[in-house]
Design a protein around this motif. Structure first.
Motif, PDB file in Angstrom:
ATOM      1  N   LEU A 187       0.822  -1.209   0.000  1.00 56.35           N
ATOM      2  CA  LEU A 187       0.000   0.000   0.000  1.00 56.35           C
ATOM      3  C   LEU A 187       0.858   1.262   0.000  1.00 56.35           C
ATOM      4  CD1 LEU A 187      -2.045  -2.244   0.806  1.00 56.35           C
ATOM      5  CD2 LEU A 187      -3.291  -0.493   2.048  1.00 56.35           C
ATOM      6  N   ASP A 188       1.983   1.229   0.725  1.00 54.15           N
ATOM      7  CA  ASP A 188       2.888   2.385   0.720  1.00 54.15           C
ATOM      8  C   ASP A 188       3.451   2.622  -0.680  1.00 54.15           C
ATOM      9  OD1 ASP A 188       2.471   2.772   3.395  1.00 54.15           O
ATOM     10  OD2 ASP A 188       4.393   1.949   4.043  1.00 54.15           O
ATOM     11  N   ALA A 189       3.800   1.541  -1.361  1.00 56.41           N
ATOM     12  CA  ALA A 189       4.351   1.661  -2.711  1.00 56.41           C
ATOM     13  C   ALA A 189       3.298   2.220  -3.665  1.00 56.41           C
ATOM     14  CB  ALA A 189       4.836   0.298  -3.198  1.00 56.41           C
ATOM     15  N   MET A 190       2.062   1.741  -3.532  1.00 57.23           N
ATOM     16  CA  MET A 190       0.985   2.228  -4.390  1.00 57.23           C
ATOM     17  C   MET A 190       0.689   3.696  -4.110  1.00 57.23           C
ATOM     18  SD  MET A 190      -1.555  -1.084  -4.153  1.00 57.23           S
ATOM     19  CE  MET A 190      -2.848  -0.316  -5.118  1.00 57.23           C
ATOM     20  N   LYS A 240       4.874  13.714  -0.021  1.00 58.95           N
ATOM     21  CA  LYS A 240       5.090  12.299   0.281  1.00 58.95           C
ATOM     22  C   LYS A 240       3.921  11.740   1.088  1.00 58.95           C
ATOM     23  CE  LYS A 240      10.082  12.982   0.357  1.00 58.95           C
ATOM     24  NZ  LYS A 240      11.314  12.896   1.169  1.00 58.95           N
ATOM     25  N   PRO A 241       3.569  10.463   0.860  1.00 54.89           N
ATOM     26  CA  PRO A 241       2.451   9.858   1.586  1.00 54.89           C
ATOM     27  C   PRO A 241       2.833   9.473   3.008  1.00 54.89           C
ATOM     28  CG  PRO A 241       3.445   8.231   0.153  1.00 54.89           C
ATOM     29  CD  PRO A 241       4.161   9.525  -0.124  1.00 54.89           C
ATOM     30  N   GLN A 242       1.954   9.794   3.936  1.00 55.85           N
ATOM     31  CA  GLN A 242       2.139   9.407   5.333  1.00 55.85           C
ATOM     32  C   GLN A 242       0.896   8.638   5.777  1.00 55.85           C
ATOM     33  OE1 GLN A 242       4.900  10.007   7.146  1.00 55.85           O
ATOM     34  NE2 GLN A 242       5.896  11.136   5.490  1.00 55.85           N
ATOM     35  N   ALA A 243       1.075   7.378   6.186  1.00 53.74           N
ATOM     36  CA  ALA A 243      -0.061   6.572   6.621  1.00 53.74           C
ATOM     37  C   ALA A 243      -0.650   7.155   7.907  1.00 53.74           C
ATOM     38  CB  ALA A 243       0.361   5.129   6.845  1.00 53.74           C
ATOM     39  N   ILE A 244      -1.964   7.276   7.940  1.00 51.11           N
ATOM     40  CA  ILE A 244      -2.643   7.819   9.120  1.00 51.11           C
ATOM     41  C   ILE A 244      -2.779   6.739  10.186  1.00 51.11           C
ATOM     42  CG2 ILE A 244      -4.797   8.847   9.951  1.00 51.11           C
ATOM     43  CD1 ILE A 244      -5.119  10.107   7.197  1.00 51.11           C
ATOM     44  N   HIS A 245      -3.021   5.514   9.776  1.00 50.13           N
ATOM     45  CA  HIS A 245      -3.012   4.392  10.720  1.00 50.13           C
ATOM     46  C   HIS A 245      -2.585   3.132   9.981  1.00 50.13           C
ATOM     47  CE1 HIS A 245      -6.721   2.707   9.070  1.00 50.13           C
ATOM     48  NE2 HIS A 245      -7.406   3.804   9.364  1.00 50.13           N
ATOM     49  N   GLU A 246      -2.482   2.025  10.698  1.00 47.53           N
ATOM     50  CA  GLU A 246      -1.968   0.794  10.134  1.00 47.53           C
ATOM     51  C   GLU A 246      -2.923   0.230   9.082  1.00 47.53           C
ATOM     52  OE1 GLU A 246      -4.919  -0.302  13.143  1.00 47.53           O
ATOM     53  OE2 GLU A 246      -3.243   1.127  13.104  1.00 47.53           O
ATOM     54  N   ALA A 304      -5.760   1.410   3.773  1.00 47.63           N
ATOM     55  CA  ALA A 304      -5.144   2.334   4.729  1.00 47.63           C
ATOM     56  C   ALA A 304      -5.338   3.755   4.204  1.00 47.63           C
ATOM     57  CB  ALA A 304      -3.662   2.040   4.911  1.00 47.63           C
ATOM     58  N   PRO A 305      -5.577   4.708   5.101  1.00 44.18           N
ATOM     59  CA  PRO A 305      -5.701   6.110   4.688  1.00 44.18           C
ATOM     60  C   PRO A 305      -4.340   6.807   4.743  1.00 44.18           C
ATOM     61  CG  PRO A 305      -6.331   5.903   6.977  1.00 44.18           C
ATOM     62  CD  PRO A 305      -5.922   4.519   6.521  1.00 44.18           C
ATOM     63  N   TYR A 306      -4.144   7.750   3.841  1.00 45.50           N
ATOM     64  CA  TYR A 306      -2.883   8.492   3.779  1.00 45.50           C
ATOM     65  C   TYR A 306      -3.152   9.987   3.707  1.00 45.50           C
ATOM     66  CZ  TYR A 306      -0.555   4.068   2.646  1.00 45.50           C
ATOM     67  OH  TYR A 306      -0.067   2.788   2.687  1.00 45.50           O
ATOM     68  N   GLN A 307      -2.216  10.743   4.211  1.00 46.00           N
ATOM     69  CA  GLN A 307      -2.226  12.180   4.015  1.00 46.00           C
ATOM     70  C   GLN A 307      -0.905  12.564   3.356  1.00 46.00           C
ATOM     71  OE1 GLN A 307      -2.398  14.204   7.763  1.00 46.00           O
ATOM     72  NE2 GLN A 307      -0.830  12.939   8.713  1.00 46.00           N
ATOM     73  N   ILE A 308      -0.923  13.589   2.558  1.00 40.92           N
ATOM     74  CA  ILE A 308       0.257  13.992   1.813  1.00 40.92           C
ATOM     75  C   ILE A 308       0.929  15.161   2.514  1.00 40.92           C
ATOM     76  CG2 ILE A 308       1.131  14.760  -0.416  1.00 40.92           C
ATOM     77  CD1 ILE A 308      -1.382  13.551  -1.662  1.00 40.92           C
ATOM     78  N   PHE A 368      -6.167  10.543   1.065  1.00 40.88           N
ATOM     79  CA  PHE A 368      -6.731   9.535   0.171  1.00 40.88           C
ATOM     80  C   PHE A 368      -6.605   8.157   0.805  1.00 40.88           C
ATOM     81  CE2 PHE A 368      -2.263   9.972  -0.860  1.00 40.88           C
ATOM     82  CZ  PHE A 368      -1.822   8.682  -1.069  1.00 40.88           C
ATOM     83  N   ILE A 369      -7.279   7.186   0.182  1.00 42.37           N
ATOM     84  CA  ILE A 369      -7.278   5.811   0.681  1.00 42.37           C
ATOM     85  C   ILE A 369      -6.767   4.887  -0.415  1.00 42.37           C
ATOM     86  CG2 ILE A 369      -8.753   3.881   1.387  1.00 42.37           C
ATOM     87  CD1 ILE A 369     -10.625   5.956   2.668  1.00 42.37           C
ATOM     88  N   ILE A 370      -5.922   3.964  -0.039  1.00 37.03           N
ATOM     89  CA  ILE A 370      -5.482   2.906  -0.946  1.00 37.03           C
ATOM     90  C   ILE A 370      -6.189   1.629  -0.514  1.00 37.03           C
ATOM     91  CG2 ILE A 370      -3.563   1.477  -1.715  1.00 37.03           C
ATOM     92  CD1 ILE A 370      -3.417   4.217  -2.873  1.00 37.03           C
TER      93      ILE A 370
END
Length: 244
Positions: A159-162, A201-207, A193-197, A179-181
């Motif tokens: 998910l981090d790579a995507m 760069k993407p930062q995961a909000i939670h696991e 997982a949800p991400y914020q930019i 956004f969500i992957i």
């Protein structure tokens, strides 16, 4: 199983040019071992480069020498970032043949730029979520190469790579968005997982979480991306969020 383990060990031994030993251990069955010398031809550590710490995050990655491998799906992916040269890669649908092509592909990319494993700074490996056998293969190969060349390993989730690829495909014009992957996990479930930019760069909000597509918490996300959308089009068409 035994067949996959033997296949991986044989190829590692061939790449590292080291002898392979099969012995029986009471209570554990057959155990493979590869004898790796401290200095073996082109495996001698390059003293001119300061190697990465396995527990340290280094930014930026430009100028580093990283071999990345991923077999967590039916696709086999190998990429090489070497100094400031353009990234070279190979990405093909190979099904169950990943164990046969992974190491040869690594060798081919390195030979393409006239380098060897000892010239690398680190090995990056896809750790899923994904197919268990595929994840086990890439992790085992990365671990074997790391031990044989004294290199650190960088684990990267699918998910981090995507998420990173998504941002790059939009020319890094997505700051301050969320956004969500969502990745298909089969059997009516998805990994998400949800991400914020932040600073491009993407930062995961939670696991990473596993649930049904309907149970994804969109909250204040601006959009959602991933192959789960094409696997469950009816469900995602009803979610009040933009899909990519």
């Amino acid at each position: 199983g035994l067949g996959l383990g033997l296949s991986i060990v044989e190829r590692l031994a061939r790449v590292l040019d080291c002898p392979i030993t099969l012995r029986s251990v009471p209570g554990k069955g057959s155990v493979f071992s590869v004898e790796v010398p401290l200095a073996k031809g082109d495996l001698t550590l390059a003293p001119r480069r300061q190697r990465l710490s396995p527990v340290t995050t280094h930014e930026p990655l430009a100028g580093l020498r990283i071999l990345a491998i991923d077999t967590s799906t039916s696709w086999c992916s190998v990429a090489l970032s070497f100094d400031n040269q353009p990234v070279i890669h190979r990405h093909e649908h190979v099904g169950s043949k990943a164990s046969q092509v992974l190491l040869p592909w690594c060798n081919t990319l390195l030979k393409q730029i006239g380098a060897g494993f000892a010239d690398l700074d680190a090995i990056a490996v896809g750790v899923g979520p994904g197919a268990f056998t595929g994840v086990r293969l890439s992790v085992a190969v990365a671990q074997g190469l790391a031990v044989g060349t004294n290199l650190p390993v960088i684990p990267v989730t699918s998910l981090d790579a995507m998420a990173t690829q998504l941002i790059q495909s939009h020319n890094n014009q997505m700051d301050d968005q969320r956004f969500i992957i969502a990745l298909d996990a089969r059997m009516g479930e998805v990994y998400w997982a949800p991400y914020q930019i932040l600073n491009g760069k993407p930062q995961a909000i939670h696991e990473i979480r596993l649930c049904s597509p309907e149970a994804i918490e969109t909250n204040d996300a601006n959009y959602i991306a991933g192959n789960a959308i094409t696997e469950y089009p009816e469900i995602f068409s009803k979610i009040p969020i933009k899909t990519i």
